[in-house]
Design an enzyme around this catalytic site. Structure first.
Site, short mmCIF file in Angstrom:
data_model
loop_
_atom_site.label_atom_id
_atom_site.label_comp_id
_atom_site.label_asym_id
_atom_site.label_seq_id
_atom_site.Cartn_x
_atom_site.Cartn_y
_atom_site.Cartn_z
N CYS A 50 0.80 -1.09 -0.03
CA CYS A 50 0.10 0.07 -0.01
C CYS A 50 0.89 1.38 -0.03
CB CYS A 50 -1.01 -0.03 1.14
SG CYS A 50 -0.17 0.14 2.92
N GLU A 114 5.78 -3.29 12.05
CA GLU A 114 4.81 -4.00 11.56
C GLU A 114 5.06 -5.30 10.74
OE1 GLU A 114 3.42 -4.63 8.30
OE2 GLU A 114 4.59 -3.20 7.22
N GLN A 120 3.56 -9.95 2.73
CA GLN A 120 3.63 -9.39 1.49
C GLN A 120 4.88 -9.95 0.49
OE1 GLN A 120 3.15 -5.46 3.03
NE2 GLN A 120 1.09 -5.48 2.59
N GLY A 189 -13.84 -4.28 3.59
CA GLY A 189 -12.56 -5.04 2.95
C GLY A 189 -12.39 -6.13 4.02
N ALA A 190 -11.68 -7.18 3.26
CA ALA A 190 -11.15 -8.56 4.07
C ALA A 190 -10.18 -9.13 3.55
CB ALA A 190 -12.38 -9.63 3.79
#
Length: 452
Positions: A50, A114, A120, A189-190
């Site tokens: 993101c 994080e 990712q 969102g999920a």
């Protein structure tokens, strides 16, 4: 070959530009394929999150790889290369390894420490493996990075240092909501970020949670995990309009919440609505904040990053933190430094291996040639004596080669010289001989990819 990473993140580019280059999973695949097709690129992995878009490549030449990755970025994102150039960072060889390991540990994230980035990176590697875009260079590098990231979270207290973007958003929401724990909360969102948001909401005590997602089954799974309920996408505007707190992070290209959608359900309502937009590109249109009682915070508000052109976000690891937090961050940085050194030493050992193998192959050829010459000159020499002569010559050669081959392996950790090249020069080894034992065939993408 050159290890190279070219990228753009929240530290080097404004949010508005990051939105333009943000890639869907399909877009990331397209970029990886575009880079991999280039003449100077042997392997390629794209990391698209993101707040960053990065291309890792193993390139035949530095300048050729850099130029071709830049061209691929411009081609796939549709943003002119001249616009991208001022905001791109480039890391090469050792610095590229250090950057990736720091990224895996969360030191490069908006919310320092994080752990979502680990997932990712794992997905990026898996995708590249499936598309045959990685091989003996990037595959072990990313595997090592994942291990480093896991160590950071298991061997240090980095998890206690980080404040997630969700938590930062909740802090803002408290300025307009008396008690977010009592708020009627909608999570839009999920995906992975939504999972982090749901876990954070549950941890702070939010009990009224509705998860809305285009795929109802995914919404139901996430809601069940955190004691909430699921709703279909067709109820989005109605649920958001009646909520007190909304968190959205769909990863969609284009806005999913607009003023015209929410105006009917907000009509006549006086209670404030706090909207935390964690998506990039943004899920919430600018005009939503103009609705009465609606307060919207996006990534630029949570991180201090400007929407337009402006300075990059300061290094999060250098931001003022309590003493114990600084100590933890230093521990993680020390971990990264040690792991980078270990990885580079291992890689140099692997790089010198083909040269040593080529040297020994050359020696074996010399032994064979001399024994054959002896056999021609002394044809009456019995077979048993010929074999003994061969063993004697081989022992002499092995003893002569033992010290230089052992020593060169010991010296690979010293980056002050290219000892493999010294061996090739001293023993006049043809580079093609080394290549036969060190260079795998160029990876060929699955059928149909080149025309994708």
């Amino acid at each position: 070959m050159s290890l190279l990473v070219v990228g753009m993140s929240h530290r080097t580019a404004p949010i508005a530009l990051l939105e333009q280059v943000a890639l869907s999973p399909e877009g990331a695949l397209e970029l990886a394929a575009a880079a991999h097709r280039r003449e100077d690129v042997a392997e390629a992995i794209v990391v698209a999150t993101c707040n960053r878009t990065e291309v890792y490549v193993d390139a035949h030449t530095f300048h050729g790889g850099l130029a071709q990755v830049g061209e691929s970025l411009a081609e796939v994102t549709g943003v002119p290369l001249d616009t991208l150039t001022d905001h791109l960072y480039v890391h090469y060889e050792d610095r590229a390894v250090s950057h990736l390991f720091s990224l895996a540990c969360g030191l490069e994230s908006m919310a320092v420490g994080e752990s979502q980035v680990l997932g990712q990176l794992r997905e990026s590697l898996a995708s590249a493996q499936q598309q045959a875009h990685v091989g003996p260079s990037l595959n072990p590098l990313f595997q090592h990075a994942l291990r480093v990231g896991k160590r950071a979270h298991t061997d240090t207290a980095i998890d206690e240092v980080s404040r997630s973007l969700v938590q930062l958003g909740l802090d803002r929401a408290r300025t307009v909501l008396p008690d977010p724990r009592q708020a009627r909360t909608v999570l839009v969102g999920a995906g992975a970020m939504s999972g982090l948001a749901a876990a954070t909401l549950a941890r702070v005590g939010v009990t009224d949670l509705t998860v809305v997602n285009r795929t109802r089954e995914r919404a139901e799974r996430l809601a069940a995990t955190h004691g909430g309920r699921a709703a279909g996408w067709e109820h989005l505007a109605e649920l958001v309009g009646a909520a007190d707190l909304v968190l959205t992070c769909t990863g969609s290209v284009g806005h999913v919440l607009r003023a015209e959608q929410l105006a009917p359900s907000r009509a006549g309502r006086s209670q404030p609505l706090a909207v935390i937009d964690l998506a990039l590109p943004r899920d919430v249109a600018d005009d939503v904040a103009a609705l009465p009682g609606v307060h919207v915070w996006g990534l630029s508000d949570l991180t201090g990053q400007p929407d337009g052109a402006g300075p990059a976000v300061p290094d999060a690891a250098a931001a003022p933190t309590p003493t114990d937090s600084r100590q933890v961050l230093q521990q993680v940085q020390d971990l990264v430094t040690g792991e980078v050194a270990a990885y580079l030493t291992e890689r140099r050992a692997q790089q010198v291996g083909p040269t040593v193998a080529a040297l020994r192959a050359r020696a074996a050829d010399v032994v064979d040639a001399e024994v054959e010459r002896l056999a021609q000159r002394l044809p009456e020499l019995p077979q048993r004596e010929q074999q003994e002569v061969r063993r004697t010559v081989q022992r002499v050669v092995d003893k002569l080669l033992h010290t230089p081959t052992v020593r060169v392996k010991q010296l690979v950790s010293d980056d002050r010289g290219d000892y493999a090249d010294a061996l090739r020069q001293l023993f006049d080894l043809d580079s093609r001989e080394t290549a036969t034992v060190s260079t795998p065939p160029r990876l060929v993408p699955p059928r149909g990819e080149e025309s994708a």
